[in-house]
Each structure stands twice: as structure tokens, then as C-alpha cells.
Design a protein around this motif. Structure first.
Motif: not given
Length: 163
Positions: A1-30
Motif C-alpha cells: 500500500m502506498t504510504d498514506p502519510r506521503q500522499t494526499a489520497t492513496p490509490p484505490l487498489n487492492s492493497d488499499t482495499m485490504i488495508a481498509m478492511l483490516i483497519a475497519g475490522s480492528v477499529a470495529t472490534v475496539a
């Protein structure tokens, strides 16, 4: 995944979508751990986000059974909408207009905004009391949404550093 700290918006690709699912899952569990386990153990209110989702669905005449409410809360909101809001709306705007704000504070502000949206806005649309009448559940939800924002952002940051 492109480092979101280095770009205004990361590209919408499979790496970003997987990261969204992981981050969303961890945050929803919390969020759910806080609101449905820790908060009640401490004597505070028990969150019922699927109940709010069910009320909203019912307002629009949509199926609003337990399955629909859980699907909306866990999948549509927790894994998709809130992570998209962080990566593609809030974080790029924050980086553009207030780049000096540390990510931890920025993510807490994002969580506060989620609380305003969910407990201030969605409850009103669903025909419930504004901010749920400012009862105990309102404040437990505030902590839960801020926690969600922080955990999601930290997870995105962790995944970006590991990639």
C-alpha cells in the motif's frame, strides 16, 4: 500500500482495499469491545449500534431485522464507510489545511466527527431523540467513536509502515 502519510489520497487498489478492511475490522472490534463489554462492566451504558442501524433502515422502509442491522453496522459502516471517510475525505483535508496536527489528535477529531454524524445526525434521521437525549449511551458512544478513529488511523499507519 502506498504510504498514506506521503500522499494526499492513496490509490484505490487492492492493497488499499485490504488495508481498509483490516483497519475497519480492528477499529470495529475496539468500538464494540468498548461499547458492549468494557463500558457495561464499568457500570456505564451498553452500546447497540446494530439497533441504530435497524432504526435507520426501518425509517426508509427497508428490511430491518437483526441480520440487516448487523450487516449495516459491521460491514457497510465499520469496514467500508468509516475507513473511506478517513482515507479519502478527512485525512486528505487535514493534511492539506492543517498538516502540523499529529495523527493521534487528527484521528481523535475524526472520531469526534463520526460521533456527531452517527449520534447527532443518523439518530435524528432514524426518528430517535437528538443525540439520544444526551443519556449515558451518548457519552459511551462518544468514547467509542473516538476510539474507532484512533484505532483505524493507527492500523492504517502500521500497515503502511510494514508494506
Amino acid at each position: 500500500m502506498t504510504d498514506p502519510r506521503q500522499t494526499a489520497t492513496p490509490p484505490l487498489n487492492s492493497d488499499t482495499m485490504i488495508a481498509m478492511l483490516i483497519a475497519g475490522s480492528v477499529a470495529t472490534v475496539a468500538f464494540d469491545l468498548w461499547g458492549q463489554a468494557i463500558s457495561p462492566m464499568l457500570g456505564f451504558a451498553n452500546l447497540a449500534p446494530a439497533g441504530l442501524a435497524r432504526s435507520l433502515l426501518g425509517t426508509f422502509g427497508l428490511p430491518n431485522g437483526a441480520w440487516a442491522g448487523n450487516f449495516m453496522h459491521l460491514f457497510l459502516v465499520g469496514l467500508i464507510a468509516y475507513p473511506v471517510g478517513w482515507l479519502y475525505i478527512f485525512r486528505p483535508l487535514q493534511q492539506k489545511f492543517a498538516p502540523a496536527i499529529p495523527m493521534l489528535l487528527s484521528s481523535a477529531i475524526y472520531g469526534f466527527g463520526l460521533w456527531i454524524f452517527a449520534i447527532g445526525g443518523i439518530t435524528a434521521i432514524a426518528g430517535l431523540k437528538f443525540f439520544l437525549g444526551f443519556t449515558g449511551i451518548t457519552w459511551v458512544a462518544l468514547v467509542g467513536h473516538v476510539l474507532y478513529g484512533i484505532v483505524a488511523a493507527l492500523t492504517f499507519d502500521y500497515l503502511a509502515k510494514r508494506h
